[in-house]
Design a protein around this motif. Sequence first.
Motif, PDB file in Angstrom:
ATOM      1  N   UNK A 158       0.858  -0.863   0.357  1.00 17.07           N
ATOM      2  CA  UNK A 158      -0.433   0.053  -0.167  1.00 17.07           C
ATOM      3  C   UNK A 158       0.648   1.169   0.238  1.00 17.07           C
ATOM      4  N   UNK A 159       1.266   1.802  -1.434  1.00 21.23           N
ATOM      5  CA  UNK A 159       2.016   3.268  -1.367  1.00 21.23           C
ATOM      6  C   UNK A 159       1.184   4.391  -1.432  1.00 21.23           C
ATOM      7  N   UNK A 160       1.915   5.784  -0.768  1.00 19.50           N
ATOM      8  CA  UNK A 160       0.805   6.966  -1.370  1.00 19.50           C
ATOM      9  C   UNK A 160       0.863   6.994  -2.110  1.00 19.50           C
ATOM     10  N   UNK A 161      -0.421   7.897  -3.118  1.00 15.64           N
ATOM     11  CA  UNK A 161      -0.618   8.927  -3.983  1.00 15.64           C
ATOM     12  C   UNK A 161       0.069   9.823  -4.516  1.00 15.64           C
ATOM     13  N   UNK A 162       0.566  10.727  -4.076  1.00 19.29           N
ATOM     14  CA  UNK A 162       1.651  11.460  -4.071  1.00 19.29           C
ATOM     15  C   UNK A 162       2.378  11.906  -4.715  1.00 19.29           C
ATOM     16  N   UNK A 163       3.741  11.236  -3.617  1.00 22.04           N
ATOM     17  CA  UNK A 163       4.905  11.205  -4.238  1.00 22.04           C
ATOM     18  C   UNK A 163       4.717  10.117  -5.774  1.00 22.04           C
ATOM     19  N   UNK A 164       4.119   8.806  -5.802  1.00 20.73           N
ATOM     20  CA  UNK A 164       3.869   8.410  -7.026  1.00 20.73           C
ATOM     21  C   UNK A 164       3.986   9.715  -7.971  1.00 20.73           C
ATOM     22  N   UNK A 165       3.009   9.495  -7.993  1.00 18.19           N
ATOM     23  CA  UNK A 165       2.848  11.229  -9.292  1.00 18.19           C
ATOM     24  C   UNK A 165       3.985  11.835  -9.567  1.00 18.19           C
ATOM     25  N   UNK A 166       4.121  12.332  -8.320  1.00 21.21           N
ATOM     26  CA  UNK A 166       5.671  13.160  -8.260  1.00 21.21           C
ATOM     27  C   UNK A 166       6.541  12.843  -8.668  1.00 21.21           C
ATOM     28  N   UNK A 167       6.376  11.227  -9.007  1.00 16.95           N
ATOM     29  CA  UNK A 167       8.669  10.450  -9.285  1.00 16.95           C
ATOM     30  C   UNK A 167       7.875  10.608 -10.722  1.00 16.95           C
ATOM     31  N   UNK A 168       7.193  10.292 -11.536  1.00 13.77           N
ATOM     32  CA  UNK A 168       6.674  10.638 -12.989  1.00 13.77           C
ATOM     33  C   UNK A 168       6.345  11.424 -13.285  1.00 13.77           C
ATOM     34  N   UNK A 217      -7.241   0.170  -6.241  1.00 15.41           N
ATOM     35  CA  UNK A 217      -7.469  -0.783  -4.889  1.00 15.41           C
ATOM     36  C   UNK A 217      -7.644   0.488  -3.651  1.00 15.41           C
ATOM     37  N   UNK A 218      -7.750   1.753  -4.268  1.00 13.80           N
ATOM     38  CA  UNK A 218      -7.094   2.878  -3.172  1.00 13.80           C
ATOM     39  C   UNK A 218      -8.117   2.598  -1.978  1.00 13.80           C
ATOM     40  N   UNK A 219      -7.180   3.713  -0.670  1.00 18.72           N
ATOM     41  CA  UNK A 219      -7.634   3.397   0.496  1.00 18.72           C
ATOM     42  C   UNK A 219      -7.180   5.286   1.297  1.00 18.72           C
ATOM     43  N   UNK A 220      -7.881   4.993   2.367  1.00 21.00           N
ATOM     44  CA  UNK A 220      -7.474   6.296   2.767  1.00 21.00           C
ATOM     45  C   UNK A 220      -6.577   5.972   4.010  1.00 21.00           C
ATOM     46  N   UNK A 221      -5.122   6.523   4.413  1.00 20.10           N
ATOM     47  CA  UNK A 221      -4.368   5.710   5.456  1.00 20.10           C
ATOM     48  C   UNK A 221      -3.790   7.574   6.116  1.00 20.10           C
ATOM     49  N   UNK A 222      -4.136   7.656   7.284  1.00 18.01           N
ATOM     50  CA  UNK A 222      -3.991   9.161   7.730  1.00 18.01           C
ATOM     51  C   UNK A 222      -4.443  10.085   7.121  1.00 18.01           C
ATOM     52  N   UNK A 223      -5.611   9.789   6.208  1.00 16.65           N
ATOM     53  CA  UNK A 223      -6.561  10.969   5.575  1.00 16.65           C
ATOM     54  C   UNK A 223      -5.589  11.214   4.231  1.00 16.65           C
ATOM     55  N   UNK A 224      -4.496  10.621   3.629  1.00 19.27           N
ATOM     56  CA  UNK A 224      -4.254  10.730   2.906  1.00 19.27           C
ATOM     57  C   UNK A 224      -4.140   9.442   1.782  1.00 19.27           C
ATOM     58  N   UNK A 225      -4.843   9.847  -0.001  1.00 21.39           N
ATOM     59  CA  UNK A 225      -4.548   8.743   0.015  1.00 21.39           C
ATOM     60  C   UNK A 225      -3.962   8.140  -0.862  1.00 21.39           C
ATOM     61  N   UNK A 226      -3.817   6.681  -1.063  1.00 22.44           N
ATOM     62  CA  UNK A 226      -2.565   5.651  -0.778  1.00 22.44           C
ATOM     63  C   UNK A 226      -3.594   4.330  -2.309  1.00 22.44           C
ATOM     64  N   UNK A 227      -3.110   3.209  -2.841  1.00 19.98           N
ATOM     65  CA  UNK A 227      -3.587   3.033  -3.075  1.00 19.98           C
ATOM     66  C   UNK A 227      -2.793   0.962  -3.021  1.00 19.98           C
ATOM     67  N   UNK A 228      -2.764   0.115  -3.581  1.00 16.29           N
ATOM     68  CA  UNK A 228      -2.492  -1.447  -3.743  1.00 16.29           C
ATOM     69  C   UNK A 228      -1.561  -1.348  -4.503  1.00 16.29           C
TER      70      UNK A 228
END
Length: 267
Positions: free
Chosen positions: A208-218, A245-256
Amino acid sequence: MSVSQGESAAVSHDERVVREFSKQAAGFADPRLNVAFTRHLDRLVRFMDPELDTEDVVLEVAAGTALVSRAIARRVRHVTALDLTPAMLAEGKRAVDREGVTNVTFAHGDATALPYLDRSFTLVVTRFSLHQVADPGAVVAEMARVSRPGAALIIADLVRPDGLPGDPDRIERLRDPSHGTMLTEERIAELIAAAGAEVKRRETFDFVRPLQPWLELAQTPDDTAAQIRKELEKELTGGPVTGMRPSEVDGELHFTQTYTFQQAVAG
């Protein structure tokens, strides 16, 4: 292979890969942006550990910045890190120079047509490449071809779980137009068998990884990143299934994502 809006269909897949990963090269050294690679590197090295030998001559295929090569270099005789993107190789070379590693060689080349003779290496590894290339079967076949009989083949990749609803490849391509197609764990094993090697061990797990850094890397354009975020948020409230497979972790959008490590023996 989909083509991003406004992009000519004449642009080859390899050209898209070089373009996208040239943008991402510097970010591969940032553990915040490259969390999937850095967090699971130690896990992959532990998976590889039974196969590593001080006399090994290793090839890392589609090596990127040679994270795997650098992690195992002091455990083996020599590692060659091959990649299609010169900017990634340059980042890796700067890193080994800083770290004082002297037994890693960098090579520019195509994973589907390796510039080496048959039976040249005692261990061949690729990490997070099969879902990115246009012809994953050719990559696996080339890995087997350049392996000595009895050599270890290590494949670590992003995979699509059986029965997963939605189309995660569509979202992956929005984020990075060079993304190919995620294979299943079983399909990778089939490609290994077709190349004349035999799978001996597997390890498959979710991350399960945070969405924002994934977008920033690309360096995904803002409007496209907003579209991806909107689709994942809609899914959380009962909207269409994306396959992410999105989820919220500590108020931040994640995906699996699901990863597989497979170790095979060359014939």
